[in-house]
Design a protein around this motif. Structure first.
Motif, PDB file in Angstrom:
ATOM      1  N   UNK A   3       0.807  -1.217   0.000  1.00 17.53           N
ATOM      2  CA  UNK A   3       0.000   0.000   0.000  1.00 17.53           C
ATOM      3  C   UNK A   3       0.839   1.265   0.000  1.00 17.53           C
ATOM      4  N   UNK A   4       2.085   1.182   0.473  1.00 20.23           N
ATOM      5  CA  UNK A   4       2.957   2.357   0.509  1.00 20.23           C
ATOM      6  C   UNK A   4       3.990   2.338  -0.612  1.00 20.23           C
ATOM      7  N   UNK A   5       3.777   1.459  -1.594  1.00 22.71           N
ATOM      8  CA  UNK A   5       4.780   1.286  -2.635  1.00 22.71           C
ATOM      9  C   UNK A   5       4.979   2.537  -3.467  1.00 22.71           C
ATOM     10  N   UNK A   6       3.881   3.233  -3.762  1.00 26.57           N
ATOM     11  CA  UNK A   6       3.999   4.420  -4.592  1.00 26.57           C
ATOM     12  C   UNK A   6       4.845   5.471  -3.896  1.00 26.57           C
ATOM     13  N   UNK A   7       4.527   5.759  -2.632  1.00 28.98           N
ATOM     14  CA  UNK A   7       5.256   6.783  -1.895  1.00 28.98           C
ATOM     15  C   UNK A   7       6.712   6.389  -1.666  1.00 28.98           C
ATOM     16  N   UNK A 108      -8.563  10.046  -3.111  1.00 27.91           N
ATOM     17  CA  UNK A 108      -9.942   9.659  -3.428  1.00 27.91           C
ATOM     18  C   UNK A 108     -10.795  10.869  -3.799  1.00 27.91           C
ATOM     19  N   UNK A 109     -10.562  12.003  -3.149  1.00 32.31           N
ATOM     20  CA  UNK A 109     -11.405  13.178  -3.399  1.00 32.31           C
ATOM     21  C   UNK A 109     -11.205  13.719  -4.804  1.00 32.31           C
ATOM     22  N   UNK A 242      -0.317   8.981  -2.169  1.00 33.61           N
ATOM     23  CA  UNK A 242      -0.546  10.265  -1.509  1.00 33.61           C
ATOM     24  C   UNK A 242      -0.832  11.312  -2.586  1.00 33.61           C
ATOM     25  N   UNK A 243      -1.279  12.494  -2.163  1.00 34.58           N
ATOM     26  CA  UNK A 243      -1.507  13.577  -3.118  1.00 34.58           C
ATOM     27  C   UNK A 243      -0.193  13.983  -3.772  1.00 34.58           C
ATOM     28  N   UNK A 244       0.896  13.940  -3.024  1.00 38.57           N
ATOM     29  CA  UNK A 244       2.197  14.251  -3.609  1.00 38.57           C
ATOM     30  C   UNK A 244       2.552  13.261  -4.709  1.00 38.57           C
ATOM     31  N   UNK A 245       2.259  11.979  -4.481  1.00 40.97           N
ATOM     32  CA  UNK A 245       2.474  10.978  -5.520  1.00 40.97           C
ATOM     33  C   UNK A 245       1.699  11.328  -6.787  1.00 40.97           C
ATOM     34  N   UNK A 246       0.461  11.756  -6.613  1.00 43.81           N
ATOM     35  CA  UNK A 246      -0.379  12.100  -7.762  1.00 43.81           C
ATOM     36  C   UNK A 246       0.220  13.272  -8.523  1.00 43.81           C
ATOM     37  N   UNK A 247       0.549  14.353  -7.818  1.00 44.39           N
ATOM     38  CA  UNK A 247       1.084  15.550  -8.472  1.00 44.39           C
ATOM     39  C   UNK A 247       2.445  15.289  -9.117  1.00 44.39           C
ATOM     40  N   UNK A 248       3.215  14.396  -8.527  1.00 40.09           N
ATOM     41  CA  UNK A 248       4.557  14.125  -9.038  1.00 40.09           C
ATOM     42  C   UNK A 248       4.548  13.142 -10.204  1.00 40.09           C
ATOM     43  N   UNK A 249       3.383  12.627 -10.566  1.00 41.37           N
ATOM     44  CA  UNK A 249       3.299  11.711 -11.694  1.00 41.37           C
ATOM     45  C   UNK A 249       3.693  10.296 -11.377  1.00 41.37           C
ATOM     46  N   UNK A 250       3.669   9.915 -10.083  1.00 41.75           N
ATOM     47  CA  UNK A 250       4.043   8.556  -9.709  1.00 41.75           C
ATOM     48  C   UNK A 250       2.859   7.583  -9.766  1.00 41.75           C
ATOM     49  N   UNK A 251       1.655   8.111  -9.966  1.00 45.02           N
ATOM     50  CA  UNK A 251       0.465   7.252 -10.071  1.00 45.02           C
ATOM     51  C   UNK A 251       0.208   6.995 -11.546  1.00 45.02           C
ATOM     52  N   UNK A 252       0.383   5.755 -11.974  1.00 47.02           N
ATOM     53  CA  UNK A 252       0.292   5.433 -13.396  1.00 47.02           C
ATOM     54  C   UNK A 252      -1.125   5.096 -13.846  1.00 47.02           C
ATOM     55  N   UNK A 253      -1.914   4.506 -12.948  1.00 49.60           N
ATOM     56  CA  UNK A 253      -3.264   4.101 -13.358  1.00 49.60           C
ATOM     57  C   UNK A 253      -4.213   4.156 -12.166  1.00 49.60           C
ATOM     58  N   UNK A 254      -5.412   4.609 -12.434  1.00 43.90           N
ATOM     59  CA  UNK A 254      -6.483   4.609 -11.437  1.00 43.90           C
ATOM     60  C   UNK A 254      -7.705   3.962 -12.078  1.00 43.90           C
ATOM     61  N   UNK A 255      -8.286   3.004 -11.397  1.00 44.43           N
ATOM     62  CA  UNK A 255      -9.467   2.309 -11.904  1.00 44.43           C
ATOM     63  C   UNK A 255     -10.678   2.678 -11.049  1.00 44.43           C
TER      64      UNK A 255
END
Length: 306
Positions: A3-7, A108-109, A242-255
């Motif tokens: 669960x913390x892999x992205x961060x 999530x928001x 985390x939101x930082x992960x999202x802004x930094x482009x570390x989140x590749x896919x969301x379903x």
């Protein structure tokens, strides 16, 4: 991946630059929209003319939707997220909905806002009372009629049982306001973000036990006005970001999977606090929804066939 892999991934200079640009845009956009939102809220509080106040109640959600749309644009431009959205498309922004979603992260928001903005009426979230003190955002949420909930701990409720009814009363007052306008009432019924430690004590594999009191209050207060229940299931295949992960482009896919459920007629207008049979029936219904969601998360996490 945990669960913390992205961060846990190491941030490179490019990711920090991307995060800074995205964060700066969202912060500027928030300030630009907060000023007219707060100005309208003040005018609405001071004006004695009911028709003028009603007009402002319609304008303020439009500003909220504009705020979200600009943030969505920034996420689309600054991040490489691949969005996989499945399920119901028969939603309408002129209707009223109860929105239920699983809860893993602050991400999530923006996810809910991305997939539902301007497809359904402006969403109001039930927020923790402490969030009203967040600079700028707290005032904006207050101006847009977001309900703030003072959630008591189990030990506090044992000492003062009346605290268990406090959130229900807050929900009741909020729903009374929502009866006058098209609205989507959003509720994270798990009450808190799911993580590995909390899930270890849950009867579900991917979810925490749903808390039914707040949802029941919405159904009791305005159930006959609701056009449906939007059941949202959010999955992060790389792990909880985390939101930082999202802004930094570390989140590749969301379903995201959407289901439009009917409002159970037999659960509208009941007395959750005092009618034990009704309370058990309501909990049984919500637990059933949650069991189906748990299975759906398992399917969404399954590797996609080539």
């Amino acid at each position: 991946m945990s669960s913390n892999a992205v961060s846990a991934m190491r941030f490179q200079p490019l990711t920090w630059l991307r995060a800074g640009l995205a964060g700066a845009f969202v912060a500027t956009n928030t300030l630009l929209h907060a000023v007219p939102i707060l100005s309208l809220a003040l005018a609405k509080a001071l004006l004695p003319i009911r028709r003028a106040r009603a007009a402002m109640s319609r304008w303020m959600p439009a500003l909220g939707e504009s705020w979200i749309a600009a943030n969505n644009w920034a996420i689309a431009r600054f991040t490489p997220v691949r969005w996989v959205v499945t399920g119901d498309t028969g939603l309408h922004r002129a209707r009223r909905y109860l929105v239920l979603s699983n809860h893993q992260s602050w991400v999530d928001i923006p996810v809910l806002q991305k997939v539902l903005n301007r497809r359904i009426p402006f969403q109001r979230f039930f927020l923790k009372d402490s969030l009203k003190w967040v600079p700028v955002l707290g005032l904006a949420w207050w101006a847009l009629d977001f309900p703030f909930m003072k959630r008591a701990s189990k030990s506090q409720i044992e000492k003062r049982p009346e605290l268990a009814r406090r959130d229900l009363e807050t929900a009741r007052r909020a729903c009374a306001r929502f009866r006058e306008i098209p609205v989507s009432v959003m509720n994270f019924v798990e009450g808190t973000r799911a993580d590995a430690a909390k899930l270890s004590h849950s009867s579900y594999r991917h979810l925490l036990r749903p808390r039914s009191g707040g949802v029941a209050q919405v159904m009791n207060s305005m159930g006959e006005l609701l056009d449906g229940i939007v059941d949202v299931t959010i999955v992060y295949p790389q792990g909880r970001p985390s939101v930082l992960d999202l802004f930094a482009g570390r989140v590749r896919e969301i379903r995201v999977d959407l289901r439009l459920l009917p409002v159970p007629a037999d659960l509208v207008g009941g007395d959750y606090e005092n009618d034990r049979d009704y309370r058990l029936r309501f909990q049984q219904w919500l637990n059933g929804v949650w069991s189906e969601k748990d299975a759906r998360i398992e399917a969404l996490l399954a590797p996609k066939s080539a």
